[in-house]
Design an enzyme around this catalytic site. Structure first.
Site, PDB file in Angstrom:
ATOM      1  N   ASP A  69      -4.041 -40.499 -29.498  1.00 20.84           N
ATOM      2  CA  ASP A  69      -3.148 -39.431 -29.068  1.00 20.84           C
ATOM      3  C   ASP A  69      -3.281 -39.172 -27.572  1.00 20.84           C
ATOM      4  O   ASP A  69      -4.319 -39.432 -26.957  1.00 20.84           O
ATOM      5  CB  ASP A  69      -3.401 -38.150 -29.858  1.00 20.84           C
ATOM      6  CG  ASP A  69      -4.836 -37.629 -29.749  1.00 20.84           C
ATOM      7  OD1 ASP A  69      -5.769 -38.456 -29.729  1.00 20.84           O
ATOM      8  OD2 ASP A  69      -5.015 -36.397 -29.680  1.00 20.84           O
ATOM      9  N   GLU A 134      -7.814 -36.056 -30.824  1.00 17.97           N
ATOM     10  CA  GLU A 134      -8.818 -35.722 -29.810  1.00 17.97           C
ATOM     11  C   GLU A 134      -8.264 -34.771 -28.762  1.00 17.97           C
ATOM     12  O   GLU A 134      -8.976 -33.884 -28.290  1.00 17.97           O
ATOM     13  CB  GLU A 134      -9.316 -37.006 -29.136  1.00 17.97           C
ATOM     14  CG  GLU A 134     -10.631 -36.820 -28.363  1.00 17.97           C
ATOM     15  CD  GLU A 134     -10.435 -36.356 -26.932  1.00 17.97           C
ATOM     16  OE1 GLU A 134     -11.432 -35.940 -26.303  1.00 17.97           O
ATOM     17  OE2 GLU A 134      -9.297 -36.395 -26.418  1.00 17.97           O
TER      18      GLU A 134
END
Length: 376
Positions: A69, A134
């Site tokens: 991400d 994250e």
């Protein structure tokens, strides 16, 4: 074009704004399966995760960890080019995630492919722990996967996180730990009233000001030989109705303490509440611990990483615990040695995020060198 560069570009094209994975993990999984990895997908809610392993479980386990991400782009008109269409210009690759951390993911995979081709019967086990959570809440990603792995009594001996650790040049810095992060959400209660009649009101901004000054000026500790001193920072501050003639009835503040191992969560909470109570504030305080400090002492992993970096750049890296938190804080709870090694972090989370192509090549070689030193 190098394989690592090409894979980085493919990953950038996939719009994986947290917690969306954008099918990045499917691309990585397909390549790992071709190398003989057993892959287990571990989705939790909107978050995609996977755990992949290859090799003998009776030997040491070396794990690559990272995230697919990325943070939002911000205003598209501020970018020189489409952030999700990788562009190479003057030896630099531009695109969201170029540095944080799609180049790291690509280098992990291609370095592993190279290592396995040369050493198919390597000792121990190679693992990958990859998440799409994250940059967001960090609840359903690495944290959840680690909980699952611990419940199964899985073991990780050495973990290399691909966060962009380098400061000015590739390999100048690697992270051997991180400070803890304790956040507070504070509401100071007052009495709303007219600014012309302050005797009938209680201004929470005025009441809180001396306590805030003490919190900001306080020397919390001196840190230690590996960690910087604990710091206190206000991140949000809000009071008032918007009218110029109304004394607010509440003040809302959010603050954060980045702390070294010389502190504990309890000691920090007690100090903050003691200061607030001594100033006779009426308040409500909610706490959130997003990570505890961790530290990897000198040992096989730090030796292998330092030697691998020195072999490709000709200089031993600085071992640091500076910067923010990372998912390494969750993996460290498994008893693993955890180190972060990645490209230069100068443009991460910025408009026109970029990485020098040469850094990707050097990172791939360094990762392969670590594998060779630990499992070859």
């Amino acid at each position: 074009m190098s394989d690592a560069l090409e894979l980085t570009q493919e990953l950038i094209r996939r719009r994986s704004v947290s917690p969306d994975d954008g099918a990045c993990q499917a691309l990585l999984i397909a390549r790992l399966e071709r190398c003989g990895f057993a892959v287990e997908r571990l989705p939790y809610g909107p978050v995609e995760n996977f755990w992949a392993t290859r090799g003998a479980s009776d030997g040491p386990t070396f794990c690559f960890a990272g995230h697919t991400d990325v943070v939002p782009t911000g205003p598209l008109e501020a970018w020189a080019t489409d952030p999700f269409e990788p562009v190479v210009r003057d030896g630099v690759l531009y695109g969201r995630g170029a540095a944080d951390m799609k180049s790291g993911l690509a280098a992990m995979v291609t370095a592993t492919e190279t290592f396995i081709a040369a050493t198919p019967g390597h000792r121990g086990r190679i693992a990958f722990l990859i998440t799409s959570d994250e940059e967001g809440r960090s609840i359903d990603g690495t944290k959840r996967v680690v909980e699952e792995l611990r419940a199964r009594r899985e073991r990780i001996d050495w973990c290399l996180v691909g966060e962009p650790s380098s400061e000015a040049a590739f390999g100048d810095t690697v992270k051997i730990g991180r400070r803890g992060s304790l956040s507070g959400r504070l509401t100071v209660h007052g009495v709303q009233g007219h600014v012309a009649y302050p005797q009938r009101a209680e201004n929470p901004v005025h009441r809180f000001a001396p306590a805030l000054a003490e919190l900001c000026a306080r020397t919390w500790d001196a840190g230690n030989e590996h960690f910087e001193p604990t710091t206190f920072q206000v991140s949000n501050f809000n009071a008032g109705t918007g009218a110029p003639n109304v004394i607010p009835g509440e003040l809302l503040a959010r603050f954060n303490l980045r702390f070294s191992p010389v502190q504990t969560v309890d000691s920090l909470q007690q100090t903050v509440t003691e200061i607030l109570d001594r100033h006779r504030l009426r308040y409500t305080l909610e706490w959130n611990v997003s990570g505890l400090p961790f530290y990897t002492p000198p040992g096989p992993l730090s030796d292998a990483v330092s030697a691998a970096v020195a072999a490709v750049v000709g200089k031993t890296p600085l071992l640091s615990t500076g910067g923010g938190t990372s998912d390494g804080r969750f993996i460290a709870t498994m008893g693993a040695q955890v180190i972060e090694l990645g490209v230069v972090n100068r443009t991460i989370h910025q408009v026109d995020e970029c990485v020098r192509i040469e850094e990707i090549r050097l990172l791939e070689r360094a990762y392969a060198g670590v594998l060779g030193r630990l499992l070859g």
